[in-house]
Enzyme design. Structure first.
Site, PDB file in Angstrom:
ATOM      1  N   HIS A 186       0.813  -1.213   0.000  1.00  0.00           N
ATOM      2  CA  HIS A 186       0.000   0.000   0.000  1.00  0.00           C
ATOM      3  C   HIS A 186       0.845   1.260   0.000  1.00  0.00           C
ATOM      4  CE1 HIS A 186      -2.971  -2.897   1.992  1.00  0.00           C
ATOM      5  NE2 HIS A 186      -2.999  -2.986   0.693  1.00  0.00           N
ATOM      6  N   ARG A 199      32.079   3.442  -8.097  1.00  0.00           N
ATOM      7  CA  ARG A 199      32.764   3.992  -6.922  1.00  0.00           C
ATOM      8  C   ARG A 199      32.704   2.959  -5.795  1.00  0.00           C
ATOM      9  NH1 ARG A 199      30.042   9.096  -8.850  1.00  0.00           N
ATOM     10  NH2 ARG A 199      31.677  10.675  -8.993  1.00  0.00           N
ATOM     11  N   ARG A 247      36.529   1.212 -10.179  1.00  0.00           N
ATOM     12  CA  ARG A 247      37.540   2.095  -9.606  1.00  0.00           C
ATOM     13  C   ARG A 247      37.915   1.559  -8.237  1.00  0.00           C
ATOM     14  NH1 ARG A 247      36.459   8.295  -8.171  1.00  0.00           N
ATOM     15  NH2 ARG A 247      35.287   7.377  -6.448  1.00  0.00           N
ATOM     16  N   GLU A 271      42.888  13.569 -12.132  1.00  0.00           N
ATOM     17  CA  GLU A 271      42.117  14.480 -11.275  1.00  0.00           C
ATOM     18  C   GLU A 271      43.003  15.325 -10.376  1.00  0.00           C
ATOM     19  OE1 GLU A 271      39.299  12.140  -9.052  1.00  0.00           O
ATOM     20  OE2 GLU A 271      40.750  10.581  -8.613  1.00  0.00           O
ATOM     21  N   ASN A 331      35.559  16.573 -11.033  1.00  0.00           N
ATOM     22  CA  ASN A 331      35.148  17.044  -9.693  1.00  0.00           C
ATOM     23  C   ASN A 331      36.388  17.367  -8.865  1.00  0.00           C
ATOM     24  OD1 ASN A 331      32.767  16.136 -10.747  1.00  0.00           O
ATOM     25  ND2 ASN A 331      32.636  14.323  -9.471  1.00  0.00           N
ATOM     26  N   ASP A 332      37.324  16.418  -8.846  1.00  0.00           N
ATOM     27  CA  ASP A 332      38.544  16.666  -8.082  1.00  0.00           C
ATOM     28  C   ASP A 332      39.507  17.572  -8.835  1.00  0.00           C
ATOM     29  OD1 ASP A 332      38.372  15.510  -5.521  1.00  0.00           O
ATOM     30  OD2 ASP A 332      38.378  13.525  -6.439  1.00  0.00           O
ATOM     31  N   ARG A 336      35.719  21.010  -2.584  1.00  0.00           N
ATOM     32  CA  ARG A 336      34.462  20.706  -3.280  1.00  0.00           C
ATOM     33  C   ARG A 336      33.287  20.541  -2.329  1.00  0.00           C
ATOM     34  NH1 ARG A 336      35.683  14.758  -5.920  1.00  0.00           N
ATOM     35  NH2 ARG A 336      33.525  14.186  -5.632  1.00  0.00           N
ATOM     36  N   CYS A 394      34.694  11.175 -16.394  1.00  0.00           N
ATOM     37  CA  CYS A 394      33.664  10.615 -15.513  1.00  0.00           C
ATOM     38  C   CYS A 394      33.262  11.584 -14.407  1.00  0.00           C
ATOM     39  CB  CYS A 394      34.113   9.275 -14.933  1.00  0.00           C
ATOM     40  SG  CYS A 394      35.565   9.416 -13.912  1.00  0.00           S
TER      41      CYS A 394
HETATM   42  C1  PEP Z   1      35.924  13.113  -9.951  1.00  0.00           C
HETATM   43  O1  PEP Z   1      36.706  13.498  -9.070  1.00  0.00           O
HETATM   44  O2  PEP Z   1      35.580  13.819 -10.913  1.00  0.00           O
HETATM   45  C2  PEP Z   1      35.346  11.763  -9.886  1.00  0.00           C
HETATM   46  C3  PEP Z   1      34.630  11.285 -10.875  1.00  0.00           C
HETATM   47  O3  PEP Z   1      35.540  11.034  -8.762  1.00  0.00           O
HETATM   48  P1  PEP Z   1      34.773  11.314  -7.363  1.00  0.00           P
HETATM   49  O4  PEP Z   1      33.677  12.278  -7.643  1.00  0.00           O
HETATM   50  O5  PEP Z   1      34.290   9.995  -6.891  1.00  0.00           O
HETATM   51  O6  PEP Z   1      35.872  11.869  -6.511  1.00  0.00           O
HETATM   52 MG    MG Z   2      37.632  12.099  -7.731  1.00  0.00          MG
END
Ligand code: PEP
Ligand code: MG
Length: 610
Positions: free
Chosen positions: A200, A307, A343, A442, A465-466, A476, A513
């Site tokens: 439900h 990850r 990874r 990175e 990202n890194d 970040r 990525c």
């Molecule tokens: C990144 O750093 O861009 C990455 C893909 O790895 P994470 O975000 O897991 O550090």
């Molecule tokens: Mg990274």
């Protein structure tokens, strides 16, 4: 350590029963059972009064259900009506009430106890039924019993959510009447111990378009009211007390989900090929194996980033080689994936499992994390490597090392790979005949030596990202600096270009990525940069494919060329945003509206002419 910091993080796997992602505070819906007392009546003369009490509770329950039914009928949520009808029928069922009355009079027990015995009786009967659907219907009797018990105890009929603001309701299970009596405008999602797609909670949450995960087992024992919770109704994951980094990742997922509508889904299974025939391979990033089906539906051709450090969450011990292997087996056994990029742990710093040798670091982002940590904790690393080799015998696996900052690290990692390979062969284990090795780019140092690194590995994967964090010196996780975190910064664009050129010069493939890969605003820039593969939050795939399919490398190169002439990130962004909005008005107009609504993306800098 503050109490906030000391809260334990759990990642629980259930069944996603209503799609969507939601992040918020938990409200634990307390089952009434614990507050009920069962006792023998002191005198036989009390029996008629007790029966009367039971009958009154029956009548009261029926009246409430009919009220709820009326309320629902007037609202937009009409699906649960038939369930309430069933509950009313149970209340009126003579066998149900006669049995309870019999227990009161023959055993001399209170009405609550008698109702419980009636429930136990039906439970026994239902457990013996072969058909799972019918067996599950015991929950209807359970709901009715709960309601009667609530009325016997004189419980208020309106369920008031005691904490302010919006909440995610955590419950063992919920009846439609329970939810109908909640202040639903305050509820933003559900997570329950029991139930599945036909429960439900599932029906109600889909009707209300609220994300929900059911069948979590014991979430009610792990969550307290006020805890922070993420509910991912797409993959069926619920995360309790997430780390800030996880919240950030799920906020992105939430945005992508909000933007991914059916219009785009027709692009999911099409190749990302430009009008001048340049094919970009598009993959999905995952944190949990449960995300794979959704990644495939959204058009992931492969897993570009698994990850694996998320495996540590909610564990008290280290995963064994078998734990790893069984987990990777689920990834490599997924049909329709060209390969899976595993990874190795990006663990350490502030992401270490709580009972490991945890040294508090002043600056964990630049601390003993990722490959550095693994090369220090060799046995932990080798356990993972062994499992990856073995998984590679079952399906195509590529291995990816995070945070590479120098040649020694990659050589050392390769040496350990070879060592584990030899050990496994000596044991007669089935392992991959060969495995492609990749380095994440990175860290700015890795960009500088990309030409040398390219001699050591089979592919690169750029983690923007890194890379953005380290190149622009922006933590970040620091919300106050989000406005500076700009992947279109000329320095970042030049870095990506250098990496791609170095990779192609050495005849190896280069992927991206980081989050940049999944934002349609950057798709043409990345095409112009000639990335071979883009791996992203899988919800973003259909939109990225759409943009790529309608563009050409020729125009993308011109866009990039022009973008690289600007001196400031602000100018680059304004130019790219203006170009993309004119080029894909439907896409980016919506995008801007979304940004204003969520306030999550920076407002475009500078004036944009439309
Ligand atoms: C990144 O750093 O861009 C990455 C893909 O790895 P994470 O975000 O897991 O550090
Ligand atoms: Mg990274």
């Amino acid at each position: 350590m503050t109490s906030e910091q000391s809260k334990k993080t759990y990642a629980l796997k259930g069944i996603g029963v209503s799609p969507g992602v939601v992040i918020g505070k938990a409200y634990l819906f307390d089952p009434l059972d614990s507050q009920i007392s069962f006792y023998k009546l002191k005198r036989a003369s009390s029996i008629p009064k007790e029966i009367q009490r039971f009958k009154k509770a029956l009548k009261e329950s029926e009246k409430q259900l009919l009220e709820v039914r009326d309320k629902l009928k007037k609202s937009r949520v009409t699906e649960p009506l038939y369930i309430i009808d069933v509950h009313v029928l149970i209340l009126k069922d003579k066998k149900f009430s006669n049995r309870t009355v019999k227990y009161i009079s023959r055993l001399g027990i209170n009405a609550e106890w008698a109702v419980r015995l009636t429930l136990d009786h039906y439970k026994q009967i239902f457990e013996g039924v072969g058909d799972a659907y019918i067996r599950d219907r015991i929950s209807d009797i359970q709901y009715v019993v709960q309601r009667i018990l609530r009325n016997l105890s004189g419980e208020k009929k309106e369920i008031v959510l005691e904490i302010g603001g919006e909440v995610i309701v955590i419950a063992s299970d919920l009846s439609p009447a329970d939810t109908a009596q909640m202040k639903m405008d305050k509820v933003i999602g559900f997570a329950t111990d029991i139930g599945g797609r036909t429960s439900h909670t599932a029906i109600v949450s889909r009707a209300m378009e609220l994300p929900a995960v059911a069948g979590l087992g014991n979430i009610t024992h792990l969550v307290k009211t006020g805890d922070e919770v993420i509910v991912d109704g797409i993959s069926g994951m619920v995360i309790v007390n997430p780390y800030p980094e996880m919240i950030k990742r799920y906020e992105e997922k939430k945005l992508h989900y909000a933007a991914a509508d059916d219009v785009y889904m027709k692009y999911a299974k099409l190749p990302a090929v430009t009008t001048d025939n340049y094919l970009v391979q598009v993959g999905g990033n995952i944190e949990f194996v449960e995300e794979i089906p959704s990644a495939i539906t959204h058009g992931a051709e492969y897993i570009g980033l698994y990850r694996t450090e998320f495996m540590y969450i909610s564990r008290h011990d280290l995963p064994s080689e078998e734990d790893h292997f069984n987990n990777y087996l689920q990834v490599v056994s997924a049909k329709d994936l060209l390969w899976s990029t595993i990874r190795t742990f990006d663990l350490g710093g502030d992401k270490l499992a709580p009972d490991q040798k945890h040294v508090k670091e002043l600056n964990p982002q630049m601390g003993l994390r990722a490959i550095r940590f693994c090369l220090k904790e060799v046995e932990l690393f080798k356990t993972q490597l062994r499992a990856i080799w073995r998984a590679g015998a079952v399906g195509k696996v590529k291995i990816l090392f995070p945070m590479i900052s120098g040649i020694e690290e990659i050589r050392e990692a390769k040496k350990l790979m070879e060592e584990t390979r030899q050990e496994l062969l000596a044991q007669g284990a089935k392992i991959a005949a060969k495995m492609e090795i990749g380095a994440m780019i990175e860290v700015p140092a890795a960009v500088e030596i990309a030409d040398q690194l390219a001699q050591e590995v089979d592919f690169f994967s750029i983690g923007t990202n890194d890379l953005t964090q380290y190149a622009l010196a922006i933590d970040r996780a620091n919300e106050r600096l989000t406005y500076l975190s700009e992947p279109l910064h000329p320095a970042i664009l030049r870095m990506i270009k250098r990496v791609v050129d170095a990779a192609h010069h050495a005849h190896i493939r280069v992927a991206m990525c980081g989050e940049m890969a999944g934002d349609p605003l950057y798709a043409l820039i990345l095409l112009g940069l000639q990335l071979d593969e883009l791996s992203m939050n899988h919800l973003a795939i259909p939109r990225i494919k759409r943009v790529i399919r309608e563009a050409s490398v020729k125009e993308s190169k011109l866009l990039l060329e022009k973008a690289l002439t600007f001196n400031t990130a602000t100018e680059v962004r304004a130019y790219v945003q203006d170009y993309m909005t004119k080029r894909f008005p439907d896409e980016f107009q919506k995008e801007e509206d979304q940004a204003l609504l969520t306030n999550n993306r920076k407002k475009p800098a500078g004036k944009i002419n439309r």
